[in-house]
Design a protein around this motif. Sequence first.
Motif, PDB file in Angstrom:
ATOM      1  N   LYS A 183       0.828  -1.210   0.000  1.00 50.00           N
ATOM      2  CA  LYS A 183       0.000   0.000   0.000  1.00 50.00           C
ATOM      3  C   LYS A 183       0.863   1.263   0.000  1.00 50.00           C
ATOM      4  O   LYS A 183       0.620   2.183  -0.769  1.00 50.00           O
ATOM      5  N   THR A 207      -2.559   6.162   8.140  1.00 49.22           N
ATOM      6  CA  THR A 207      -2.704   6.193   9.599  1.00 49.22           C
ATOM      7  C   THR A 207      -1.477   5.589  10.277  1.00 49.22           C
ATOM      8  O   THR A 207      -1.079   6.038  11.341  1.00 49.22           O
ATOM      9  N   GLY A 208      -0.845   4.597   9.644  1.00 45.82           N
ATOM     10  CA  GLY A 208       0.384   4.021  10.215  1.00 45.82           C
ATOM     11  C   GLY A 208       1.476   5.095  10.325  1.00 45.82           C
ATOM     12  O   GLY A 208       2.112   5.250  11.376  1.00 45.82           O
ATOM     13  N   ARG A 218       3.026   6.627  13.712  1.00 44.67           N
ATOM     14  CA  ARG A 218       4.475   6.555  13.998  1.00 44.67           C
ATOM     15  C   ARG A 218       5.045   7.942  14.260  1.00 44.67           C
ATOM     16  O   ARG A 218       5.941   8.103  15.082  1.00 44.67           O
ATOM     17  N   GLU A 222      -1.821  -5.130  17.256  1.00 47.77           N
ATOM     18  CA  GLU A 222      -3.273  -4.984  17.443  1.00 47.77           C
ATOM     19  C   GLU A 222      -3.709  -3.657  16.848  1.00 47.77           C
ATOM     20  O   GLU A 222      -2.880  -2.758  16.645  1.00 47.77           O
ATOM     21  N   VAL A 269      -5.169   0.010  16.918  1.00 47.73           N
ATOM     22  CA  VAL A 269      -5.324   1.140  17.837  1.00 47.73           C
ATOM     23  C   VAL A 269      -6.837   1.416  17.910  1.00 47.73           C
ATOM     24  O   VAL A 269      -7.537   1.265  16.894  1.00 47.73           O
ATOM     25  N   GLY A 296      -4.132   2.257   4.820  1.00 47.51           N
ATOM     26  CA  GLY A 296      -4.185   1.681   6.174  1.00 47.51           C
ATOM     27  C   GLY A 296      -5.395   2.173   6.948  1.00 47.51           C
ATOM     28  O   GLY A 296      -5.491   1.975   8.158  1.00 47.51           O
ATOM     29  N   ARG A 324      -9.879   0.466   8.691  1.00 47.11           N
ATOM     30  CA  ARG A 324      -9.510  -0.906   9.028  1.00 47.11           C
ATOM     31  C   ARG A 324     -10.607  -1.631   9.793  1.00 47.11           C
ATOM     32  O   ARG A 324     -10.455  -2.823  10.086  1.00 47.11           O
ATOM     33  N   GLN A 337     -14.639   2.534  11.421  1.00 51.36           N
ATOM     34  CA  GLN A 337     -13.794   3.512  10.718  1.00 51.36           C
ATOM     35  C   GLN A 337     -14.358   3.811   9.326  1.00 51.36           C
ATOM     36  O   GLN A 337     -14.348   4.957   8.871  1.00 51.36           O
ATOM     37  N   ARG A 356      11.381  -5.879   4.809  1.00 51.89           N
ATOM     38  CA  ARG A 356      11.257  -4.462   5.144  1.00 51.89           C
ATOM     39  C   ARG A 356      11.823  -4.208   6.540  1.00 51.89           C
ATOM     40  O   ARG A 356      12.476  -3.189   6.768  1.00 51.89           O
ATOM     41  N   ARG A 366      11.596  -1.040  11.698  1.00 48.51           N
ATOM     42  CA  ARG A 366      10.284  -1.154  12.343  1.00 48.51           C
ATOM     43  C   ARG A 366      10.210  -2.454  13.131  1.00 48.51           C
ATOM     44  O   ARG A 366      10.279  -3.536  12.554  1.00 48.51           O
ATOM     45  N   ARG A 382      -0.792  -9.465  12.945  1.00 46.99           N
ATOM     46  CA  ARG A 382      -1.330  -8.400  12.090  1.00 46.99           C
ATOM     47  C   ARG A 382      -2.131  -8.985  10.928  1.00 46.99           C
ATOM     48  O   ARG A 382      -3.183  -8.463  10.554  1.00 46.99           O
TER      49      ARG A 382
HETATM   50  P1  ADP Z   1       0.925  -2.413   8.052  1.00 41.58           P
HETATM   51  O1  ADP Z   1      -0.148  -2.145   7.032  1.00 41.58           O
HETATM   52  O2  ADP Z   1       2.185  -2.918   7.461  1.00 41.58           O
HETATM   53  O3  ADP Z   1       0.470  -3.233   9.229  1.00 41.58           O
HETATM   54  P2  ADP Z   1       0.709   0.310   9.072  1.00 41.58           P
HETATM   55  O4  ADP Z   1       1.836   1.274   9.008  1.00 41.58           O
HETATM   56  O5  ADP Z   1      -0.485   0.594   8.233  1.00 41.58           O
HETATM   57  O6  ADP Z   1       1.381  -1.068   8.692  1.00 41.58           O
HETATM   58  O7  ADP Z   1       0.203   0.148  10.568  1.00 41.58           O
HETATM   59  C1  ADP Z   1       1.073  -0.111  11.649  1.00 41.58           C
HETATM   60  C2  ADP Z   1       0.261  -0.282  12.941  1.00 41.58           C
HETATM   61  O8  ADP Z   1      -0.414   0.954  13.245  1.00 41.58           O
HETATM   62  C3  ADP Z   1      -0.850  -1.325  12.880  1.00 41.58           C
HETATM   63  O9  ADP Z   1      -0.374  -2.623  13.190  1.00 41.58           O
HETATM   64  C4  ADP Z   1      -1.824  -0.795  13.942  1.00 41.58           C
HETATM   65  O10 ADP Z   1      -1.384  -1.094  15.252  1.00 41.58           O
HETATM   66  C5  ADP Z   1      -1.723   0.701  13.777  1.00 41.58           C
HETATM   67  N1  ADP Z   1      -2.730   1.235  12.833  1.00 41.58           N
HETATM   68  C6  ADP Z   1      -2.479   1.811  11.620  1.00 41.58           C
HETATM   69  N2  ADP Z   1      -3.618   2.185  11.023  1.00 41.58           N
HETATM   70  C7  ADP Z   1      -4.625   1.859  11.876  1.00 41.58           C
HETATM   71  C8  ADP Z   1      -6.045   1.976  11.828  1.00 41.58           C
HETATM   72  N3  ADP Z   1      -6.663   2.511  10.775  1.00 41.58           N
HETATM   73  N4  ADP Z   1      -6.761   1.519  12.891  1.00 41.58           N
HETATM   74  C9  ADP Z   1      -6.161   0.986  13.943  1.00 41.58           C
HETATM   75  N5  ADP Z   1      -4.838   0.831  14.053  1.00 41.58           N
HETATM   76  C10 ADP Z   1      -4.059   1.264  13.044  1.00 41.58           C
END
Ligand code: ADP
Length: 190
Positions: free
Chosen positions: A14, A32-33, A37, A58, A60, A86, A89, A93, A128, A134, A146
């Motif tokens: 993505k 959102t990730g 971060r 998990e 958030v 992301g 999810r 949402q 990665r 990470r 995940r």
């Molecule tokens: P990936 O798609 O590789 O898991 P992301 O960078 O999208 O990585 O997300 C990393 C972490 O951030 C997720 O494992 C989760 O804990 C949190 N996260 C990201 N986006 C969301 C979301 N929309 N709702 C809940 N948690 C989220």
Amino acid sequence: MLNVVLFGPPGAGKGTQAEFLVNSYQLIHLSTGDLLRSELASETELGLEAKTYMEKGELVPDAVVIGMIKNKIASISDAKGFVFDGFPRTAEQANALDTVLNENNIPISGMLSLEVEKQELVNRLLNRGKDSGRADDQDQSVIENRINVYNEKTAPLIEYYKKQDKHFGIDGMGSIEEIAERLKAVISSI
Ligand code: ADP
């Protein structure tokens, strides 16, 4: 406006393809990730709350993520469109996103769903993890969690967008360029 949800399991590509969409269509990337971060790196209250969930792979809590994305959308004016990466999810949402976008008359144009085999996902994430540092990409059990969370809570959103006739499945196996071409072909059909 071209508003796309770039969808798929962790490791589907993505983030990589979002970059291509941003450059090709002058869209704004909302990951959102990445946002979480960055909150974590600045040690904000939100970041610290999110940390324990992210470390375990998990989700958030919805309220945290929805509030964060709403603030971000409200802070941006004159966008040509958004790539949501992301997010959403969960069903909650997805509902919240539709509500805020419909209120602003900028509905989702389509959900582009990258389809990748599980073993390939695990390989990509472990690779990665070697470069990115990470922690959630370096631990096999967090990766597995995940993917399980994705299958259980996130994959059902495919049905949500199918009901709106907005779901587009895209083969996410192959080279970055090949997948980008497939995305382009779908976007020109929307
Ligand atoms: P990936 O798609 O590789 O898991 P992301 O960078 O999208 O990585 O997300 C990393 C972490 O951030 C997720 O494992 C989760 O804990 C949190 N996260 C990201 N986006 C969301 C979301 N929309 N709702 C809940 N948690 C989220």
